[in-house]
Write a protein that holds these residues in place. Structure first.
Motif, short mmCIF file in Angstrom:
data_model
loop_
_atom_site.label_atom_id
_atom_site.label_comp_id
_atom_site.label_asym_id
_atom_site.label_seq_id
_atom_site.Cartn_x
_atom_site.Cartn_y
_atom_site.Cartn_z
N PRO A 30 9.62 3.15 10.95
CA PRO A 30 8.42 2.49 11.49
C PRO A 30 7.24 2.50 10.51
O PRO A 30 6.43 1.58 10.50
N LEU A 31 7.16 3.53 9.69
CA LEU A 31 6.09 3.60 8.71
C LEU A 31 6.25 2.51 7.65
O LEU A 31 5.28 1.87 7.23
N ASP A 33 8.01 -0.28 8.10
CA ASP A 33 7.89 -1.59 8.75
C ASP A 33 6.47 -2.12 8.59
O ASP A 33 6.27 -3.32 8.39
N GLU A 34 5.49 -1.22 8.66
CA GLU A 34 4.09 -1.63 8.49
C GLU A 34 3.81 -2.16 7.08
O GLU A 34 2.89 -2.94 6.89
N LEU A 35 4.61 -1.73 6.12
CA LEU A 35 4.46 -2.20 4.74
C LEU A 35 5.36 -3.40 4.45
O LEU A 35 5.28 -3.99 3.37
N LYS A 109 -1.48 1.77 0.57
CA LYS A 109 -1.00 1.88 1.96
C LYS A 109 0.14 2.90 2.07
O LYS A 109 0.39 3.43 3.14
#
Length: 152
Positions: A30-31, A33-35, A109
């Motif tokens: 999930p971390l 996925d944000e990138l 990020k």
């Protein structure tokens, strides 16, 4: 004469490594996925953030990946406009991978990710460093063993 006991799953180091790897990779999902990255793509980006640019050969060595695995990753990262693949002018057989501005922009990020993962592991820093050293030693030993015994 008693039959030898079958190996037990919980006694296998390989299973402990496999389960730990899956747990950590699923925490990253999930971390990342944000990138807009998969875990293997993240590893490519880490190498490029560290080195700036790398040949495909050097990148493959750094990540322990063959070109058949690495090429699709690089094509996808190029399609996402995070990297550029360029043939070297001095050696057309060699392809250099460079970050684009967009790819370099992801770096900030990604900075918090190792801390999040480290916190989730629940180990003090000295134990994490010792674990990393142990795993690197294990990898080197297994690779040396395989190289000394073709076909294994």
């Amino acid at each position: 004469m008693a039959e030898p006991a079958a190996p037990r799953l919980d006694d296998q180091v390989c299973f402990a490594l496999y389960a730990a790897s899956r747990a950590v990779t699923s925490l990253y999902r999930p971390l990342l996925d944000e990138l807009g990255l998969t875990y293997p793509q993240y590893l490519v980006m880490l190498a490029l953030w560290e080195h700036g640019e790398l040949s495909v050969k050097d990148l493959g060595q750094a990540l322990s990946l063959d070109s058949g695995t690495l090429s699709p990753l690089l094509k996808r990262l190029e399609k996402l406009e995070f990297v550029r693949r360029e043939r070297r002018a001095d050696d057309e057989r060699s392809v250099c991978i460079r970050l684009t501005d967009k790819g370099d922009g992801l770096r900030s990020k990604a900075v918090p990710l190792p801390g999040v993962i480290g916190d989730a592991m629940g180990l003090p820093l000295d134990e994490l460093e010792a674990l990393r050293a142990t795993l690197r030693g294990l990898t080197a030993s297994v690779n040396a063993y395989r190289e000394s015994r073709p076909g294994v």
